[in-house]
Design an enzyme around this catalytic site. Structure first.
Site, PDB file in Angstrom:
ATOM      1  N   GLU A  26       0.901  -1.152   0.000  1.00 45.85           N
ATOM      2  CA  GLU A  26       0.000   0.000   0.000  1.00 45.85           C
ATOM      3  C   GLU A  26       0.938   1.199   0.000  1.00 45.85           C
ATOM      4  OE1 GLU A  26      -1.900   3.239   0.349  1.00 45.85           O
ATOM      5  OE2 GLU A  26      -0.984   2.821   2.284  1.00 45.85           O
ATOM      6  N   CYS A  62      -1.534   6.940   7.592  1.00 42.97           N
ATOM      7  CA  CYS A  62      -1.656   6.830   6.139  1.00 42.97           C
ATOM      8  C   CYS A  62      -3.105   6.902   5.658  1.00 42.97           C
ATOM      9  CB  CYS A  62      -0.991   5.556   5.644  1.00 42.97           C
ATOM     10  SG  CYS A  62      -1.716   4.048   6.308  1.00 42.97           S
TER      11      CYS A  62
END
Length: 173
Positions: A26, A62
């Site tokens: 990711e 994030c």
């Protein structure tokens, strides 16, 4: 599994390629929150936007919305109200009562976040509020909640993840 920057993700993938290990990456970030022109701009909405885009964990997550994309017709109102909310944030030890936002993780990271804001300014962005270390915090790795405007979608600040309490507001028509 890895969550982080695209450049480090490439290194992780390259290291895994030799033995064909499974890799889940990711990479990147810059999650955006997009407001449409029929949105009701309430205090609750703006508080949530500031929290989820700036002050939660001092922007060090994030999943946060570090970009806010608003219709040009609402831009000035949203930015003014967000800036007022950001100025009211109490910065300090997050274990203390009444504190809204804690410090960044380290001095190098604080300097990195400062560098992002300085670069954004040199690229033409306007710091509406924040943009530096709070004057009432002489020690620790504190950075003010920062609201930036006058950027474009292809600017560095709008493309790279700051991982700090910096919210970039972009307008659209």
């Amino acid at each position: 599994s890895f969550t982080g920057s695209s450049s480090v993700g490439r290194d992780v993938m390259a290291a895994a390629a030799g033995t064909m290990k499974r890799v889940l990456l990711e990479c990147g970030g810059k999650s955006a929150c997009v407001l449409l022109d029929d949105v009701e701009v309430t205090d609750e909405l703006l508080e949530r936007l500031l929290f989820e885009g700036c002050t939660l964990h001092a922007g060090q997550a994030c999943i946060l919305n570090s970009r806010l994309v608003v219709p040009a017709v609402l831009h000035d109102e949203v930015v003014t109200r967000l800036a007022d909310l950001a100025r009211a944030v109490t910065i300090g030890n997050p274990a203390d009562d009444g504190v809204d936002m804690g410090p960044l993780i380290s001095r190098p990271h604080l300097e990195r976040v400062e560098g992002f804001v300085r670069r954004a300014e040199s690229d033409g962005a306007k710091v509406v509020t924040g943009g530096g270390r709070p004057v009432n915090r002489s020690s620790g790795f504190y950075f003010e909640p920062t609201v930036l405007t006058d950027t474009s979608a292809d600017s560095y600040i709008a493309q790279e993840e700051v991982f700090g309490p910096v919210l970039t507001v972009l307008s659209y028509r």
